[in-house]
Scaffold this motif. Structure first.
Motif, PDB file in Angstrom:
ATOM      1  N   ARG A   5    -100.571  42.309 -99.199  1.00 43.82           N
ATOM      2  CA  ARG A   5    -100.574  40.975 -98.963  1.00 43.82           C
ATOM      3  C   ARG A   5    -101.331  40.816-100.462  1.00 43.82           C
ATOM      4  N   GLU A   6    -102.714  41.669-100.718  1.00 44.22           N
ATOM      5  CA  GLU A   6    -103.459  41.989-101.557  1.00 44.22           C
ATOM      6  C   GLU A   6    -103.285  42.428-103.100  1.00 44.22           C
ATOM      7  N   GLY A   7    -101.836  43.048-102.850  1.00 45.00           N
ATOM      8  CA  GLY A   7    -101.299  43.736-103.749  1.00 45.00           C
ATOM      9  C   GLY A   7    -101.697  45.042-104.089  1.00 45.00           C
ATOM     10  N   LEU A   8    -102.275  46.082-102.771  1.00 41.86           N
ATOM     11  CA  LEU A   8    -102.665  47.207-102.263  1.00 41.86           C
ATOM     12  C   LEU A   8    -101.896  48.633-103.298  1.00 41.86           C
ATOM     13  N   GLY A   9    -102.277  49.415-104.394  1.00 36.31           N
ATOM     14  CA  GLY A   9    -100.683  50.474-104.505  1.00 36.31           C
ATOM     15  C   GLY A   9    -100.055  49.804-105.316  1.00 36.31           C
ATOM     16  N   GLU A  10     -99.047  48.073-105.685  1.00 37.34           N
ATOM     17  CA  GLU A  10     -98.270  47.682-105.568  1.00 37.34           C
ATOM     18  C   GLU A  10     -98.717  47.725-107.384  1.00 37.34           C
ATOM     19  N   GLY A  11     -99.019  47.688-108.423  1.00 39.17           N
ATOM     20  CA  GLY A  11     -99.944  47.199-109.742  1.00 39.17           C
ATOM     21  C   GLY A  11     -99.337  46.245-109.573  1.00 39.17           C
ATOM     22  N   VAL A  12     -99.111  44.696-109.135  1.00 39.52           N
ATOM     23  CA  VAL A  12     -98.865  43.360-109.337  1.00 39.52           C
ATOM     24  C   VAL A  12     -99.977  42.582-108.731  1.00 39.52           C
ATOM     25  N   GLY A  13    -101.146  43.360-108.768  1.00 36.21           N
ATOM     26  CA  GLY A  13    -102.009  42.133-107.969  1.00 36.21           C
ATOM     27  C   GLY A  13    -101.698  41.365-106.955  1.00 36.21           C
ATOM     28  N   ARG A  14    -102.379  40.281-107.213  1.00 37.31           N
ATOM     29  CA  ARG A  14    -102.472  39.364-105.846  1.00 37.31           C
ATOM     30  C   ARG A  14    -101.384  38.567-105.744  1.00 37.31           C
ATOM     31  N   TRP A  15    -100.619  39.537-105.947  1.00 38.85           N
ATOM     32  CA  TRP A  15     -98.381  38.742-106.044  1.00 38.85           C
ATOM     33  C   TRP A  15     -98.568  37.518-104.973  1.00 38.85           C
ATOM     34  N   PHE A  16     -98.688  37.499-104.293  1.00 38.18           N
ATOM     35  CA  PHE A  16     -98.686  36.395-103.272  1.00 38.18           C
ATOM     36  C   PHE A  16     -99.512  35.389-103.839  1.00 38.18           C
ATOM     37  N   GLU A  17    -100.788  34.964-103.483  1.00 41.79           N
ATOM     38  CA  GLU A  17    -101.386  33.591-104.314  1.00 41.79           C
ATOM     39  C   GLU A  17    -100.732  33.331-105.649  1.00 41.79           C
ATOM     40  N   ASP A  18    -100.754  34.401-106.741  1.00 43.32           N
ATOM     41  CA  ASP A  18    -100.032  34.521-107.561  1.00 43.32           C
ATOM     42  C   ASP A  18     -99.120  33.526-108.043  1.00 43.32           C
ATOM     43  N   ASN A  19     -98.190  33.255-106.958  1.00 41.31           N
ATOM     44  CA  ASN A  19     -97.097  33.237-107.096  1.00 41.31           C
ATOM     45  C   ASN A  19     -96.080  31.869-106.068  1.00 41.31           C
ATOM     46  N   SER A  20     -97.598  31.831-105.743  1.00 46.30           N
ATOM     47  CA  SER A  20     -97.308  30.524-104.516  1.00 46.30           C
ATOM     48  C   SER A  20     -98.521  29.364-104.268  1.00 46.30           C
ATOM     49  N   ARG A  21     -97.699  28.303-104.652  1.00 39.26           N
ATOM     50  CA  ARG A  21     -99.021  26.893-104.768  1.00 39.26           C
ATOM     51  C   ARG A  21     -98.552  25.956-103.848  1.00 39.26           C
ATOM     52  N   ARG A  22     -99.648  25.155-103.413  1.00 33.23           N
ATOM     53  CA  ARG A  22    -100.045  23.700-102.237  1.00 33.23           C
ATOM     54  C   ARG A  22     -99.266  22.490-103.376  1.00 33.23           C
ATOM     55  N   ILE A  23     -99.066  21.860-102.781  1.00 34.79           N
ATOM     56  CA  ILE A  23     -98.348  20.853-103.276  1.00 34.79           C
ATOM     57  C   ILE A  23     -98.668  19.830-102.453  1.00 34.79           C
ATOM     58  N   VAL A  24     -99.361  18.869-102.737  1.00 37.54           N
ATOM     59  CA  VAL A  24    -100.285  18.405-101.546  1.00 37.54           C
ATOM     60  C   VAL A  24    -100.103  16.657-101.712  1.00 37.54           C
ATOM     61  N   GLY A  25     -99.408  16.402-100.186  1.00 31.21           N
ATOM     62  CA  GLY A  25     -99.259  14.912 -99.620  1.00 31.21           C
ATOM     63  C   GLY A  25     -99.974  13.825 -99.808  1.00 31.21           C
ATOM     64  N   ASP A  26    -100.222  14.141 -98.113  1.00 30.63           N
ATOM     65  CA  ASP A  26    -101.262  13.752 -97.832  1.00 30.63           C
ATOM     66  C   ASP A  26    -102.709  14.030 -97.817  1.00 30.63           C
ATOM     67  N   GLY A  27    -102.831  15.616 -97.932  1.00 33.84           N
ATOM     68  CA  GLY A  27    -104.467  16.079 -98.409  1.00 33.84           C
ATOM     69  C   GLY A  27    -104.855  16.453 -97.196  1.00 33.84           C
ATOM     70  N   ARG A  28    -104.363  16.891 -96.307  1.00 33.79           N
ATOM     71  CA  ARG A  28    -104.875  17.140 -94.863  1.00 33.79           C
ATOM     72  C   ARG A  28    -104.451  18.140 -94.717  1.00 33.79           C
ATOM     73  N   ASP A  29    -103.740  19.222 -94.848  1.00 34.10           N
ATOM     74  CA  ASP A  29    -103.356  20.737 -94.151  1.00 34.10           C
ATOM     75  C   ASP A  29    -104.278  21.261 -95.777  1.00 34.10           C
ATOM     76  N   ALA A  30    -104.072  21.023 -96.862  1.00 37.98           N
ATOM     77  CA  ALA A  30    -104.802  22.039 -98.229  1.00 37.98           C
ATOM     78  C   ALA A  30    -105.992  21.346 -98.972  1.00 37.98           C
ATOM     79  N   LEU A  31    -106.723  22.622 -98.467  1.00 39.62           N
ATOM     80  CA  LEU A  31    -108.257  22.842 -98.388  1.00 39.62           C
ATOM     81  C   LEU A  31    -108.067  22.581 -99.648  1.00 39.62           C
ATOM     82  N   PHE A  32    -109.470  21.465-100.016  1.00 40.06           N
ATOM     83  CA  PHE A  32    -110.454  21.652-100.985  1.00 40.06           C
ATOM     84  C   PHE A  32    -110.495  22.460-102.670  1.00 40.06           C
ATOM     85  N   TRP A  33    -111.232  23.630-101.981  1.00 44.01           N
ATOM     86  CA  TRP A  33    -112.045  24.865-102.651  1.00 44.01           C
ATOM     87  C   TRP A  33    -110.863  25.786-102.319  1.00 44.01           C
TER      88      TRP A  33
END
Length: 230
Positions: A5-33
């Motif tokens: 998940r952290e990209g260890l040994g794959e040469g693609v960096g933090r591939w999971f975080e880089d390709n996912s985004r939080r779409i905010v609706g009511d904002g109750r589950d998304a972490l502000f920071w």
């Protein structure tokens, strides 16, 4: 799994975080920071000083919005009174969030950037991880996975083509071996890589050439017999 998940040994960096985004609706589950929900990086990196001073580092977007604003008591968010330059960062953060409108009847969701319509899938992640990096002849890659070839043989050849074997250059890159321990195990003095070990090494290269010849002759015979039987 965490290493992948952290990209260890794959040469693609933090591939999971880089390709996912939080779409905010009511904002109750998304972490502000922590979540990437506004901009391209988490706010804890964009406003690192404010994050250090924040009283509640795990607050949701909805919780943070209750105290965000010019007249809503930002001072309750911080562990101490802010300095002048820190207050300037607060104003910059407020401008960034000024037009964000929460939707009370819409839940927060994740968006997989590699496939925004269908969303995340193991197949899509696998394709991304195995095709990122040096280009590979897809015909050659597909020929490895044949039903008549033992799976362990196909896996070995696939790892060899992808440079995923535990040769010394890979083990050094993954911090398993010290960077000074890269010499070929044969004692020839060359860097131990997959290509060197299986093709160019004076000792193992010549040995593997006979093995490959015998192996491909065997596979050709098996393929012929199966095709003849069918």
């Amino acid at each position: 799994m965490c290493g992948v998940r952290e990209g260890l040994g794959e040469g693609v960096g933090r591939w999971f975080e880089d390709n996912s985004r939080r779409i905010v609706g009511d904002g109750r589950d998304a972490l502000f920071w922590h979540d990437i929900w506004v901009g391209e990086i988490p706010l804890k990196f964009k406003f690192s000083r404010l994050y250090e001073l924040a009283e509640d580092k795990e607050c949701s977007v909805a919780e943070a919005r209750r105290v965000i604003g010019p007249d809503r008591g930002w001072e309750r968010v911080w562990r101490r009174r802010l300095l002048a330059w820190e207050e300037e960062s607060v104003r910059e953060c407020y401008v960034l969030l000024y037009n964000i409108v929460l939707q009370e009847n819409v839940h927060d969701a994740w968006r997989w950037l590699l496939d925004p319509i269908q969303g995340y899938s193991v197949r899509g992640a696998y394709r991304f991880l195995t095709t990122t990096g040096e280009p590979l002849d897809r015909t050659l890659d597909d020929d490895v996975w044949q039903k008549h070839i033992p799976s362990k043989v196909s896996l070995f050849v696939w790892r060899l083509l992808r440079n995923r074997l535990p040769t010394k250059d890979n083990l050094v890159r993954r911090h398993v071996l010290h960077h000074s321990d890269t010499a070929c195990i044969s004692g020839c003095g060359e860097l131990e890589t997959g290509k060197h070990l299986f093709l160019y090494c004076d000792i193992f290269g010549s040995l593997w050439s006979h093995i490959w010849l015998s192996l491909f002759s065997y596979l050709a015979l098996v393929t012929y017999l199966f095709s003849y039987a069918s």
